[in-house]
Design a protein around this motif. Sequence first.
Motif: not given
Length: 274
Positions: A105-118
């Motif tokens: 997602m970063v490579d596509r211009g997003f600022a990754v502000c969180g993540a979850g693993a479910f």
Amino acid sequence: MGIYAFSFSPTGTSAKILRGIIEGVSQALNTAVIARDLTFSPIDDIALTAGDIIIAAAPVYGGKIAPIVKQRLDGIRGNGAKCVVVAVYGNRAFENAAVDFASFMVDRGFAVCGAGAFVGEHSYSTAETPIAEGRPDSRDMADARAFGREIASKLQQGELSEVNIAQMTDEPAPAESLANFRDFVLSYQKRQAANPTIYLPEVDPSLCDECGSCYDACPTGAISPDKPGADPAKCIKCCACVKICPRRARRFTTPFAGILSANFKLRKSPKWVL
């Protein structure tokens, strides 16, 4: 600000978890979330800006995000929009999936502000070899809504900003289970090297009534009305065709089902970082 939710979910587990997260966000902010499904087609028609946020959920394949998810999202551009990635795995380990998803997602211009693993019921789970059977359950869904509320709180306070996804660590499985699985994988790789075998969903013609549910459910077009067997070049072993069949005419037999069922029964909890 637009809030979007994307999911790739052939068997419905990732979509269900994402719905819980969306409920938490929308209720806390009293605003609508625009949900889009990646399962059957790519998303490349949304014009995003730095004020938008996307929550994207997808299944884990071999410790990374499913490759087809990257194909579905390849045309999208973030233009500085914020993103929260969610990896859904079958109770063994999410490994590098969240980091892999975030990097994409970063490579596509997003600022990754969180993540979850479910945790969601594994695609290979059956009555004989249950693997995270019935998950996400009510406890998982409560956690998903709580995660959504935390995302909303960060948004309200202007504190949703880029984070190091690698901070999100998995719960360790029992050492014996890990050793058993490692030994199995090494043995499997040796067998495949000596005698390569392609595992695909199988059809019992005595049960199949050609209702079409399987090819409607297949996200890659690996099944067609005139060819009920799965195309090995397209099949991703998601088992959507197996789980949706009303007559239980389809079955996917893989040596991984037994080892996963026997060694990863201990319940893992959702993890997230914001």
